[in-house]
Design an enzyme around this catalytic site. Sequence first.
Site, PDB file in Angstrom:
ATOM      1  N   GLU A  15      41.832  49.797  29.524  1.00  0.00           N
ATOM      2  CA  GLU A  15      43.153  49.369  29.980  1.00  0.00           C
ATOM      3  C   GLU A  15      44.202  50.332  29.452  1.00  0.00           C
ATOM      4  OE1 GLU A  15      44.608  45.143  29.913  1.00  0.00           O
ATOM      5  OE2 GLU A  15      46.018  45.994  28.452  1.00  0.00           O
ATOM      6  N   HIS A  50      47.303  45.397  37.636  1.00  0.00           N
ATOM      7  CA  HIS A  50      47.695  44.063  37.180  1.00  0.00           C
ATOM      8  C   HIS A  50      48.829  43.541  38.054  1.00  0.00           C
ATOM      9  CE1 HIS A  50      45.993  44.212  32.823  1.00  0.00           C
ATOM     10  NE2 HIS A  50      45.285  44.983  33.639  1.00  0.00           N
TER      11      HIS A  50
END
Length: 288
Positions: free
Chosen positions: A8, A69
């Site tokens: 991430e 996201h």
Amino acid sequence: MDRLISFEVFPSNTQDDFTKLVATIQELAKLNPAFISVTCSNNNQTIDQITIKVANYIKNELGIETIAHLPAAYLSKAQVKRTIENLTRLGIYHVLALRGDTLPNLKPVHDFLYASDLIIYIKTIAPEFSISGACYPEVHPDSPNRISDIQALKLKCDVGCDSLISQLFFDNDLFYEFIERCQLAGIDVPILAGIMPIVNRKQAIRLVQTTKTNLPRKFLAILEKYEHNPKALGEAGLAYAVDQIVDLLTQGVGGVHLYTMNNANVAEHIYQQTGALFATASCFGQEK
């Protein structure tokens, strides 16, 4: 069964930071991850301009799968639709659907009260998309108890969530108990374990002050003993993360999602220690 590693990263709004992030992503790509996810804040401009820009670079410049996201507490249906359309034009068909944090001084839009509402909407307008969801091994902060937390998670999967990525944790036993609860509830989608290596004092202080995750005695001992020894704290934090990952993979966990904090050196060190335990990168979710 393949064991996947993924990373991430989080973008910022400045060009200088974006240039640094690109260099970081280039290093992460060399580790052959299954995907690299890109976070965003609740700033509406961030998802449109920055998160998609970074995801586009990962997917179309580096050829690495990516997950954008999408925290929708402050997004309208029209904004989500526009975002999905933008991602589709770039050949990106995977999002992490979140409600996102609510801010005390900013009223949510209320088009999506829960992540499940967002998932339903995305599946309605773009059924070809893969959707990942977040899960909380130690219960979502807003859930009254474990039972309602698992019920909400089951609902997310029932309405179209294809996979789950866990919040960070430092106690593997709690994660294994969570997996058992998911199995008993009939949640059978892939679940990746979220691991964040703690390598500096600032990180450690923020963790202790803000997180509700359980901090095992062994982990607290590292923070206490090496609080004022940056090099030792960094090495001990990396060793703890490596031990976690080895144990998780040995116990059959399907993969690890590493919260890199945009630090390629940390990811590289961990991969050097554990890389042989992972499979060659493969797509996590659907590829179009």
